[in-house]
Design a protein around this motif. Structure first.
Motif, PDB file in Angstrom:
ATOM      1  N   ALA A  89       3.707   3.667  -3.024  1.00  0.00           N
ATOM      2  CA  ALA A  89       2.795   4.490  -2.227  1.00  0.00           C
ATOM      3  C   ALA A  89       2.936   5.958  -2.594  1.00  0.00           C
ATOM      4  O   ALA A  89       1.961   6.707  -2.577  1.00  0.00           O
ATOM      5  CB  ALA A  89       3.074   4.281  -0.735  1.00  0.00           C
ATOM      6  N   CYS A  90       4.154   6.386  -2.932  1.00  0.00           N
ATOM      7  CA  CYS A  90       4.366   7.801  -3.272  1.00  0.00           C
ATOM      8  C   CYS A  90       3.508   8.203  -4.469  1.00  0.00           C
ATOM      9  O   CYS A  90       2.925   9.297  -4.494  1.00  0.00           O
ATOM     10  CB  CYS A  90       5.844   8.057  -3.561  1.00  0.00           C
ATOM     11  N   ALA A  91       3.422   7.314  -5.461  1.00  0.00           N
ATOM     12  CA  ALA A  91       2.626   7.611  -6.650  1.00  0.00           C
ATOM     13  C   ALA A  91       1.132   7.613  -6.335  1.00  0.00           C
ATOM     14  O   ALA A  91       0.361   8.381  -6.918  1.00  0.00           O
ATOM     15  CB  ALA A  91       2.933   6.606  -7.756  1.00  0.00           C
ATOM     16  N   SER A  92       0.725   6.754  -5.394  1.00  0.00           N
ATOM     17  CA  SER A  92      -0.704   6.631  -5.108  1.00  0.00           C
ATOM     18  C   SER A  92      -1.252   7.843  -4.358  1.00  0.00           C
ATOM     19  O   SER A  92      -2.445   8.129  -4.456  1.00  0.00           O
ATOM     20  CB  SER A  92      -0.976   5.361  -4.300  1.00  0.00           C
ATOM     21  N   ILE A 115       4.318  19.955  -6.343  1.00  0.00           N
ATOM     22  CA  ILE A 115       3.878  21.169  -5.659  1.00  0.00           C
ATOM     23  C   ILE A 115       4.425  21.224  -4.234  1.00  0.00           C
ATOM     24  O   ILE A 115       4.068  22.102  -3.462  1.00  0.00           O
ATOM     25  CB  ILE A 115       2.335  21.269  -5.626  1.00  0.00           C
ATOM     26  N   GLY A 116       5.267  20.267  -3.877  1.00  0.00           N
ATOM     27  CA  GLY A 116       5.901  20.293  -2.557  1.00  0.00           C
ATOM     28  C   GLY A 116       4.981  20.003  -1.398  1.00  0.00           C
ATOM     29  O   GLY A 116       5.233  20.438  -0.271  1.00  0.00           O
ATOM     30  N   CYS A 117       3.922  19.220  -1.615  1.00  0.00           N
ATOM     31  CA  CYS A 117       2.951  18.954  -0.547  1.00  0.00           C
ATOM     32  C   CYS A 117       3.466  17.954   0.483  1.00  0.00           C
ATOM     33  O   CYS A 117       2.954  17.867   1.596  1.00  0.00           O
ATOM     34  CB  CYS A 117       1.639  18.446  -1.142  1.00  0.00           C
ATOM     35  N   ARG A 118       4.446  17.137   0.115  1.00  0.00           N
ATOM     36  CA  ARG A 118       5.111  16.164   0.992  1.00  0.00           C
ATOM     37  C   ARG A 118       4.233  14.964   1.368  1.00  0.00           C
ATOM     38  O   ARG A 118       4.546  14.236   2.299  1.00  0.00           O
ATOM     39  CB  ARG A 118       5.650  16.838   2.262  1.00  0.00           C
ATOM     40  N   PHE A 119       3.133  14.736   0.662  1.00  0.00           N
ATOM     41  CA  PHE A 119       2.330  13.532   0.901  1.00  0.00           C
ATOM     42  C   PHE A 119       3.175  12.284   0.676  1.00  0.00           C
ATOM     43  O   PHE A 119       3.044  11.283   1.378  1.00  0.00           O
ATOM     44  CB  PHE A 119       1.117  13.500  -0.032  1.00  0.00           C
ATOM     45  N   CYS A 120       4.057  12.345  -0.331  1.00  0.00           N
ATOM     46  CA  CYS A 120       4.899  11.196  -0.662  1.00  0.00           C
ATOM     47  C   CYS A 120       5.815  10.832   0.496  1.00  0.00           C
ATOM     48  O   CYS A 120       6.080   9.650   0.748  1.00  0.00           O
ATOM     49  CB  CYS A 120       5.729  11.495  -1.907  1.00  0.00           C
ATOM     50  N   VAL A 220       8.137  -3.734   7.233  1.00  0.00           N
ATOM     51  CA  VAL A 220       6.945  -3.152   6.614  1.00  0.00           C
ATOM     52  C   VAL A 220       5.988  -4.262   6.202  1.00  0.00           C
ATOM     53  O   VAL A 220       6.365  -5.427   6.084  1.00  0.00           O
ATOM     54  CB  VAL A 220       7.307  -2.292   5.382  1.00  0.00           C
ATOM     55  N   THR A 221       4.756  -3.886   5.978  1.00  0.00           N
ATOM     56  CA  THR A 221       3.739  -4.853   5.572  1.00  0.00           C
ATOM     57  C   THR A 221       4.071  -5.463   4.217  1.00  0.00           C
ATOM     58  O   THR A 221       4.756  -4.856   3.398  1.00  0.00           O
ATOM     59  CB  THR A 221       2.368  -4.165   5.507  1.00  0.00           C
ATOM     60  N   GLN A 222       3.573  -6.676   3.978  1.00  0.00           N
ATOM     61  CA  GLN A 222       3.731  -7.312   2.674  1.00  0.00           C
ATOM     62  C   GLN A 222       2.609  -6.945   1.726  1.00  0.00           C
ATOM     63  O   GLN A 222       2.644  -7.298   0.549  1.00  0.00           O
ATOM     64  CB  GLN A 222       3.804  -8.837   2.841  1.00  0.00           C
ATOM     65  N   ARG A 223       1.661  -6.229   2.237  1.00  0.00           N
ATOM     66  CA  ARG A 223       0.536  -5.784   1.423  1.00  0.00           C
ATOM     67  C   ARG A 223       0.929  -4.521   0.647  1.00  0.00           C
ATOM     68  O   ARG A 223       1.598  -3.645   1.190  1.00  0.00           O
ATOM     69  CB  ARG A 223      -0.657  -5.484   2.326  1.00  0.00           C
ATOM     70  N   PRO A 224       0.559  -4.401  -0.632  1.00  0.00           N
ATOM     71  CA  PRO A 224       0.861  -3.175  -1.371  1.00  0.00           C
ATOM     72  C   PRO A 224       0.330  -1.948  -0.643  1.00  0.00           C
ATOM     73  O   PRO A 224      -0.832  -1.921  -0.224  1.00  0.00           O
ATOM     74  CB  PRO A 224       0.150  -3.378  -2.713  1.00  0.00           C
TER      75      PRO A 224
END
Length: 279
Positions: A89-92, A115-120, A220-224
């Motif tokens: 998820a971090c990469a997406s 850029i330190g946005c912290r979305f990951c 957590v979910t089993q879905r990607p």
């Protein structure tokens, strides 16, 4: 989007019934990544944990839980680390491509793009990426699965240091070993391989004799996860994505400027006569 399962990618198999809590993996991780030590703190319900939590200085740690067995106190240990998801998820969600799932298995992080946005940090279901709160211009940090070692044919530092609990190899082999242990010792293990399907599958698999939720494992979910993040990103305004692209360009320019300044400073120092240096 389906999970990107590669049966040959390297995967950790961590058997918590074999973990002695020696923290050899923890020490090896800090040494290899040159991470500072942290003080022990008290967490209600968890006792004294050392280090107190995952952070910019701690990429993996051994947590412990005490419990009663046949009227006696027992301890259970749990190695916390990045799960190196098959579809991270971090990469997406990263707008500048600072995270990448490698063919070898590890999910790596490229600080020169961040850029330190912290979305990951928001997207990761396991709470792995951590912010550099100690710095004036913070980015994020996380376990990279010792990718520099893995691509040279070596095992990660933690797997090399562990005397009993960690095995490391192709995912299909680790899954086979885990299933054989569950089949051969049904009374020893909870009948579940954590990480086999969580978040679409990960490159870290766990076996244990206690319920996973009691050890602090997240349900957590089993879905990607990218299936969810892409749905959410559809509603992000294009203008915001454009800002992300602009920030990425500025970040690249700043990093390049810093590198050039460092190179020039090094070059000038190398060409400074010895007499001037002494003065």
């Amino acid at each position: 989007m389906s999970a990107n399962h590669n049966p040959k990618q390297n995967t950790f198999l961590i058997d918590l019934t074999k973990c002695t809590g020696c923290r050899g993996c923890q020490v090896a991780c800090k040494q290899w990544n040159q991470l500072e030590a942290e003080e022990t703190e008290f967490f209600s319900g968890e006792g004294y944990q050392n280090p107190p939590a995952m952070s910019e200085y701690t990429f993996t740690r051994i947590k412990f839980r005490d419990y009663q067995k046949n009227g006696e106190n027992e301890f259970a240990f749990y190695k916390e680390m990045c799960m190196h998801c098959d579809d991270p998820a971090c990469a997406s969600v990263c707008p500048v491509g600072a995270f990448e799932k490698t063919p070898e298995g590890p999910v790596i992080y490229k600080a020169d793009r961040c850029i330190g946005c912290r979305f990951c940090m928001v997207a990761c279901p396991f709470g792995v990426p951590k912010y550099e709160w100690s710095k004036g211009l913070p980015l994020v940090r996380k376990c990279t699965g010792c990718y520099s070692r893995v691509k040279e044919g070596l095992k990660p530092a933690c797997a090399t240091a562990c005397p009993t609990a960690i095995e490391y190899g192709p995912r299909d082999e680790m899954v086979k070993i885990a299933k054989e242990r569950l089949a051969n010792h049904p009374d020893k293990y909870i009948k579940k391989i954590y990480g086999l399907h969580e978040a679409g599958g990960t490159s870290v698999l766990y076996l244990t004799n206690l319920p996973f939720d009691e050890l602090g494992f997240k349900d957590v979910t089993q879905r990607p996860l990218p299936d969810y993040t892409w749905q959410a990103l559809r509603f992000v305004p294009a203008s915001f994505l454009a800002v992300g692209g602009t920030l990425s360009a500025l970040s690249w320019i700043n990093h390049r400027r810093e590198r050039l300044m460092n190179q020039n400073a090094t070059s000038e120092q190398a060409h400074t006569p010895a007499e001037e240096k002494e003065e």
